[in-house]
Design an enzyme around this catalytic site. Structure first.
Site, PDB file in Angstrom:
ATOM      1  N   GLU A 111      58.814  28.356 -15.958  1.00  0.00           N
ATOM      2  CA  GLU A 111      57.601  27.541 -15.888  1.00  0.00           C
ATOM      3  C   GLU A 111      57.302  26.834 -17.214  1.00  0.00           C
ATOM      4  OE1 GLU A 111      54.620  30.214 -14.257  1.00  0.00           O
ATOM      5  OE2 GLU A 111      55.313  29.630 -12.267  1.00  0.00           O
TER       6      GLU A 111
ATOM      7  N   GLU B 209      59.104  32.655  -6.945  1.00  0.00           N
ATOM      8  CA  GLU B 209      58.235  33.832  -6.913  1.00  0.00           C
ATOM      9  C   GLU B 209      57.155  33.610  -5.868  1.00  0.00           C
ATOM     10  OE1 GLU B 209      56.473  34.889 -10.669  1.00  0.00           O
ATOM     11  OE2 GLU B 209      58.116  33.958 -11.756  1.00  0.00           O
TER      12      GLU B 209
END
Ligand SMILES: *[C@@H]1O[C@H](CO)[C@@H](O)[C@H](O)[C@H]1NC(C)=O
Ligand SMILES: *[C@@H]1O[C@H](CO)[C@@H](O)[C@H](O)[C@H]1NC(C)=O
Ligand SMILES: *[C@@H]1O[C@H](CO)[C@@H](O)[C@H](O)[C@H]1NC(C)=O
Length: 507
Positions: free
Chosen positions: A130, A274
């Site tokens: 990220e 995720e």
């Protein structure tokens, strides 16, 4: 302390990541054989790696996503069929971007060395985690793409271009804030970079990896309808042209698909890095909702139905395998409770990972041969003078995990004295059941009868493996609470950003 800080950084990254249920390559009829899961290790008493590997195999997880490249963790999967994603941490991206040498050295030490006949089945290298979160204030924005290119070059030079793919797990706030999935594009400030990244991924036929957070949308968003976070239908679905969305997962996923279509890559595989639901530390984090979400998610993935824009197979990695009791709680008290299994590998709830595809209902299989400390707990001795109880309670909670005591937690109904017992026991277990860790100015005593109160479990710690060094209570090692890293606050920002994006998909 460096190690602790590194673990915190990883914890943060892990939290920010969305559980990836790998839907690509999914084959109907293969049951849960293709389901992915995230394996995080930020725990005061991590399970021995070989026990975790057995846990993964017993539950037929086919894909494992890591957050770094710990050689012991990677080697523990040697000789198995587990398909492994190793990761370059964000703090190494600048070095990877600076030149091909660092990337070549990384690939040599953290990929090539583990391969070979009977080796580890490494399939992906995550380049950062990220990296474009708003919370990072652009720190990794300019280095991610060059790092990706250098890692791709290093993989190719090592003869691995066909077998090991570099990916960039992204957060949901890479997207613009458009309410309709079909109108989503990459955020304007990131558009040129995302175009480069998509082109690089396309050149190696690598998937676009994105993390999705329905739980955070619900908890951090305002007026987010709870039914929209799940997959059982929503009374006023989002209508987008000819497509209808009754769950935020499909809407978010198709938002990413639309952004890739606009960027010129209509066929790029989108993999969810995720996705999951925590079980403690928040009013919405309980076993009932986590079981519901994860079962519906697995069913959705394994149904082969896909999303309105991408009917068919999906790929996703569940977040997460195990609870991690040493993660920062700055994102929320739920942060240590994302596991499908407890920290010790015991089963939290029924979950059929085949999504009914196998025809027979399966259930999770807990970790075997866990090396627990003896069956003893540390609790308050109530006949003592309790004037110092509050201070001792605070001391224990600042150094161990008291998140279940907080509002909405599994132990939130306890009395003050029970609170103290819970905290004392957590501290005692975190400190390897050392006699000196059950004192608290004479207030505490060791007992051999389980003091658990209803659904509030007083745990027994997992014994340290022989390779790690125990530290005394109060020292900076094992008992250090994860409160000092500056990184976790970014996670909060990330979460809010992700929630804002997802919430915006709901008009
Ligand atoms: C391999 O990965 C580990 C763990 O993430 C890291 O500490 C190490 O520096 C990496 N090796 C190289 C040569 O970059
Ligand atoms: C789980 O959380 C929901 C939402 O807060 C609540 O309605 C429900 O009663 C909870 N269930 C349990 C068993 O605690
Ligand atoms: C128990 O501890 C929690 C967390 O610190 C606190 O919120 C709660 O008020 C405490 N309960 C009592 C009865 O003091």
């Amino acid at each position: 302390m460096v190690a602790v800080a590194g673990r915190q950084a990883l914890a943060f990254a892990r939290v920010a990541a969305v559980v990836l249920l790998c839907i690509t390559g999914w084959q109907l009829g293969k049951g849960n054989g293709e389901l992915g899961v995230n394996w995080g290790t930020i725990s005061h008493d991590p399970l021995p790696n070989n026990i975790v590997v057995k846990l993964l195999q017993d539950n037929n997880f086919a894909k494992v996503k890591l957050f770094d490249a710990d050689p012991n963790v990677i080697e523990s999967m040697r000789g198995t069929n587990l398909e492994v994603m190793v990761a370059i941490t964000n703090d190494m991206l600048a070095a990877m971007a600076a030149g091909t040498d660092a990337a070549a050295a990384w690939v040599k030490q953290n990929v090539t060395a583990h391969l070979g006949s009977g080796g580890v089945n490494i399939k992906y290298v995550a380049v950062g985690n990220e990296p474009f979160l708003n919370g990072y204030n652009g720190k990794f924005t300019d280095v991610t793409y060059p790092a990706l290119k250098n890692v791709q070059a290093a993989l190719a030079a090592a003869g691995l271009a066909e077998t090991v793919k570099a990916v960039v797990p992204c957060n949901a706030d890479i997207l613009s804030n458009n309410p309709l999935p079909s109108q989503q594009t990459f955020r304007s400030d990131l558009a040129p970079i995302m175009l480069n990244i998509a082109q690089a991924l396309d050149s190696t036929k690598s998937p676009f990896v994105v993390n999705l957070y329905p739980f955070l949308s619900l908890v951090l968003g305002t007026n987010f309808p709870i039914d929209y976070a799940f997959f059982s239908g929503y009374s006023t679905p989002l209508v987008d042209g000819t497509k209808t969305y009754d769950n935020v997962f499909d809407a978010s996923y198709d938002g990413v698909v639309s952004a890739l279509v606009t960027a010129g890559y209509p066929n790029m595989v989108v993999s969810v890095g995720e996705i999951g639901w925590p079980t403690d530390g928040n009013a919405y984090a309980n076993i009932t909702l986590a079981q519901k979400f994860n079962q519906q998610l697995v069913n959705h993935v394994e149904s082969g139905k896909g999303t309105p824009l991408r009917p068919g197979k999906l790929e996703a990695y569940v977040f997460s395998l195990l609870d991690e009791n040493a993660k920062s709680t700055l994102p929320g008290n739920f942060e240590r409770h994302w596991g499908v299994f407890n920290f010790d590998g015991s089963v939290k709830y029924l979950l059929d990972l085949t999504g009914g595809v196998s025809g027979t209902q399966t259930r999770l299989i807990g970790a075997q041969n866990v090396p627990y400390y003896p069956s003893q707990w540390c609790v308050l001795n109530p006949i003592k003078d309790l004037s110092t109880l509050p201070a001792n309670l605070d001391y224990a909670c600042s150094r161990a995990d008291c998140t279940p005591l907080t509002t909405g937690g599994s132990c939130s109904g306890l009395t003050l004295q029970q609170n103290a017992s819970y905290a004392f026991n957590q501290y005692y277990q975190f400190n390897n059941q050392l006699k000196s860790a059950c004192d608290f100015q004479g207030l505490a005593q060791v007992v051999t009868t389980d003091p658990s109160v209803g659904s509030c479990k007083f745990v027994i710690g997992v014994a340290e493996s022989s390779t790690s060094t125990p530290s005394a209570p109060g020292s900076a090692g094992r008992s250090a609470a994860s409160t000092s890293s500056p990184l976790p606050s970014l996670r909060i920002l990330i979460s809010i950003a992700a929630a804002a994006i997802v919430a915006s998909l709901f008009p």
